[in-house]
Design an enzyme around this catalytic site. Structure first.
Site, PDB file in Angstrom:
ATOM      1  N   GLY A 127      11.207  -1.309   4.849  1.00 46.03           N
ATOM      2  CA  GLY A 127      11.565  -0.614   3.608  1.00 46.03           C
ATOM      3  C   GLY A 127      10.627   0.480   3.150  1.00 46.03           C
ATOM      4  O   GLY A 127      11.047   1.445   2.525  1.00 46.03           O
TER       5      GLY A 127
ATOM      6  N   GLU B  91       4.444  -0.958  -0.488  1.00 40.35           N
ATOM      7  CA  GLU B  91       5.684  -1.745  -0.487  1.00 40.35           C
ATOM      8  C   GLU B  91       6.792  -0.949  -1.163  1.00 40.35           C
ATOM      9  O   GLU B  91       6.536  -0.155  -2.069  1.00 40.35           O
ATOM     10  CB  GLU B  91       5.411  -3.069  -1.223  1.00 40.35           C
ATOM     11  CG  GLU B  91       6.592  -3.974  -1.444  1.00 40.35           C
ATOM     12  CD  GLU B  91       7.243  -4.521  -0.173  1.00 40.35           C
ATOM     13  OE1 GLU B  91       7.639  -3.700   0.676  1.00 40.35           O
ATOM     14  OE2 GLU B  91       7.405  -5.754  -0.063  1.00 40.35           O
ATOM     15  N   ASP B  92       8.026  -1.159  -0.706  1.00 39.76           N
ATOM     16  CA  ASP B  92       9.147  -0.444  -1.333  1.00 39.76           C
ATOM     17  C   ASP B  92       9.457  -1.018  -2.715  1.00 39.76           C
ATOM     18  O   ASP B  92       9.490  -0.303  -3.704  1.00 39.76           O
ATOM     19  CB  ASP B  92      10.402  -0.454  -0.430  1.00 39.76           C
ATOM     20  CG  ASP B  92      10.826  -1.867   0.015  1.00 39.76           C
ATOM     21  OD1 ASP B  92      10.124  -2.847  -0.295  1.00 39.76           O
ATOM     22  OD2 ASP B  92      11.866  -1.974   0.688  1.00 39.76           O
TER      23      ASP B  92
ATOM     24  N   ASP C 240       9.894  -7.917  -6.095  1.00 39.28           N
ATOM     25  CA  ASP C 240      10.887  -8.655  -6.867  1.00 39.28           C
ATOM     26  C   ASP C 240      10.210  -9.922  -7.395  1.00 39.28           C
ATOM     27  O   ASP C 240       9.528  -9.880  -8.417  1.00 39.28           O
ATOM     28  CB  ASP C 240      12.078  -8.924  -5.939  1.00 39.28           C
ATOM     29  CG  ASP C 240      13.262  -9.569  -6.640  1.00 39.28           C
ATOM     30  OD1 ASP C 240      13.382  -9.416  -7.861  1.00 39.28           O
ATOM     31  OD2 ASP C 240      14.078 -10.219  -5.954  1.00 39.28           O
TER      32      ASP C 240
ATOM     33  N   LYS D 204      10.357  -4.744  -9.955  1.00 38.87           N
ATOM     34  CA  LYS D 204      11.261  -5.509 -10.830  1.00 38.87           C
ATOM     35  C   LYS D 204      10.411  -6.547 -11.560  1.00 38.87           C
ATOM     36  O   LYS D 204      10.455  -7.740 -11.263  1.00 38.87           O
ATOM     37  CB  LYS D 204      12.307  -6.235  -9.975  1.00 38.87           C
ATOM     38  CG  LYS D 204      13.438  -5.389  -9.486  1.00 38.87           C
ATOM     39  CD  LYS D 204      14.467  -6.285  -8.802  1.00 38.87           C
ATOM     40  CE  LYS D 204      15.479  -5.488  -8.039  1.00 38.87           C
ATOM     41  NZ  LYS D 204      16.213  -6.333  -7.064  1.00 38.87           N
TER      42      LYS D 204
ATOM     43  N   PHE E 267      20.552  -4.426  -7.686  1.00 37.69           N
ATOM     44  CA  PHE E 267      20.149  -4.224  -6.307  1.00 37.69           C
ATOM     45  C   PHE E 267      20.145  -2.743  -5.958  1.00 37.69           C
ATOM     46  O   PHE E 267      21.131  -2.036  -6.145  1.00 37.69           O
ATOM     47  CB  PHE E 267      21.087  -4.998  -5.369  1.00 37.69           C
ATOM     48  CG  PHE E 267      20.485  -5.181  -4.006  1.00 37.69           C
ATOM     49  CD1 PHE E 267      19.482  -6.116  -3.791  1.00 37.69           C
ATOM     50  CD2 PHE E 267      20.899  -4.374  -2.950  1.00 37.69           C
ATOM     51  CE1 PHE E 267      18.908  -6.263  -2.531  1.00 37.69           C
ATOM     52  CE2 PHE E 267      20.331  -4.513  -1.692  1.00 37.69           C
ATOM     53  CZ  PHE E 267      19.333  -5.460  -1.485  1.00 37.69           C
TER      54      PHE E 267
ATOM     55  N   ASP F  86      17.350  -1.034   2.096  1.00 37.30           N
ATOM     56  CA  ASP F  86      18.624  -1.302   2.770  1.00 37.30           C
ATOM     57  C   ASP F  86      19.460  -2.358   2.077  1.00 37.30           C
ATOM     58  O   ASP F  86      18.975  -3.152   1.262  1.00 37.30           O
ATOM     59  CB  ASP F  86      18.353  -1.805   4.190  1.00 37.30           C
ATOM     60  CG  ASP F  86      17.905  -3.280   4.201  1.00 37.30           C
ATOM     61  OD1 ASP F  86      16.951  -3.608   3.461  1.00 37.30           O
ATOM     62  OD2 ASP F  86      18.525  -4.089   4.914  1.00 37.30           O
TER      63      ASP F  86
HETATM   64  P1  5GP Z   1      10.086 -10.614  -3.186  1.00 42.67           P
HETATM   65  O1  5GP Z   1       9.368 -11.376  -2.126  1.00 42.67           O
HETATM   66  O2  5GP Z   1       9.144  -9.833  -4.094  1.00 42.67           O
HETATM   67  O3  5GP Z   1      11.034 -11.462  -3.964  1.00 42.67           O
HETATM   68  O4  5GP Z   1      11.052  -9.599  -2.464  1.00 42.67           O
HETATM   69  C1  5GP Z   1      10.597  -8.409  -1.967  1.00 42.67           C
HETATM   70  C2  5GP Z   1      11.513  -7.904  -0.885  1.00 42.67           C
HETATM   71  O5  5GP Z   1      12.905  -8.206  -1.161  1.00 42.67           O
HETATM   72  C3  5GP Z   1      11.429  -6.394  -0.843  1.00 42.67           C
HETATM   73  O6  5GP Z   1      10.394  -5.960   0.001  1.00 42.67           O
HETATM   74  C4  5GP Z   1      12.803  -6.031  -0.344  1.00 42.67           C
HETATM   75  O7  5GP Z   1      12.814  -6.105   1.072  1.00 42.67           O
HETATM   76  C5  5GP Z   1      13.712  -7.086  -0.904  1.00 42.67           C
HETATM   77  N1  5GP Z   1      14.323  -6.638  -2.190  1.00 42.67           N
HETATM   78  C6  5GP Z   1      14.089  -7.100  -3.425  1.00 42.67           C
HETATM   79  N2  5GP Z   1      14.817  -6.440  -4.339  1.00 42.67           N
HETATM   80  C7  5GP Z   1      15.514  -5.504  -3.650  1.00 42.67           C
HETATM   81  C8  5GP Z   1      16.443  -4.474  -4.037  1.00 42.67           C
HETATM   82  O8  5GP Z   1      16.796  -4.256  -5.196  1.00 42.67           O
HETATM   83  N3  5GP Z   1      16.943  -3.708  -3.026  1.00 42.67           N
HETATM   84  C9  5GP Z   1      16.592  -3.886  -1.704  1.00 42.67           C
HETATM   85  N4  5GP Z   1      17.145  -3.066  -0.811  1.00 42.67           N
HETATM   86  N5  5GP Z   1      15.713  -4.840  -1.317  1.00 42.67           N
HETATM   87  C10 5GP Z   1      15.191  -5.637  -2.285  1.00 42.67           C
HETATM   88 MG    MG Z   2      15.888  -5.481   3.220  1.00 41.46          MG
HETATM   89 MG    MG Z   3       9.857  -4.403   1.348  1.00 43.51          MG
END
Ligand code: 5GP
Ligand code: MG
Ligand code: MG
Length: 172
Positions: free
Chosen positions: A41, A96-97, A100, A128, A149, A156
């Protein structure tokens, strides 16, 4: 068919990335930096960001797989591509992109700390914040976003939409 609603234009993002790069360059003045991009990402964000930095940088990548659904991570994380740079006694900035729950980044911070770097900080394009379930500090954030999302600019849905220049809300 999933529906896309425009959220951030390429122009918005370009300005914000340049601004965050100025802050990073100023904070790390006189130091050397290793940027670690989280695949896949962060590939576009990182490529734009590095070209604005004015401090010496090395780049590397790491890839973490999290077993969950297409739209949220489970917290069970494994590293599927390890870094290849020796980061001992170096300043590491993770790119990081989107953050969440924070589970992925929390895991990767601890993992990278185990190599003995001088410092580890985090730079995220999108945050987020309200969904955070762990106590991780994100040092540089381009945009704090609400629930929903997002796709495009590297992000992606089922491996699609990474190539879109802007960022969109995806309605499933
Ligand atoms: P976490 O471990 O912080 O819950 O999730 C992080 C990962 O979930 C991000 O690096 C991404 O790959 C995916 N993710 C979380 N929210 C989104 C979103 O709104 N869009 C996309 N495309 N990926 C997300
Ligand atoms: Mg993904
Ligand atoms: Mg990511």
């Amino acid at each position: 068919m999933p529906e896309l609603t425009p959220f951030l234009t390429k122009d918005d993002i370009d300005k914000k990335v340049a601004e965050i790069a100025r802050k990073i360059s100023s904070d790390y003045q006189g130091r050397e930096l290793v940027l670690i991009g989280i695949l896949k990402g962060a590939f576009i964000f990182m490529s734009d960001l590095v070209r604005h930095l004015t401090v010496p940088v090395q780049v590397d990548f790491i890839r973490a797989a999290s077993y969950g659904s297409e739209t949220s991570s489970s917290g069970t994380i494994t590293i599927t591509k390890e870094i290849e740079t020796d980061v001992k006694n170096k300043h590491v900035l993770i790119i990081e992109d989107i953050i969440d729950t924070g589970l992925t980044i929390g895991y990767l911070i601890d993992h990278l700390k185990s190599f003995g770097p001088k410092s580890v900080r985090v730079c995220a394009l999108l945050d987020k914040k309200e969904r955070r379930s762990t106590n991780v500090s994100v040092d540089y954030v381009c945009y704090t976003v609400e629930n929903g999302f997002l796709v495009g600019y590297g992000l992606d849905y089922a491996e699609n939409y990474r190539n879109l220049p802007g960022i969109y809300h995806l309605k499933l």
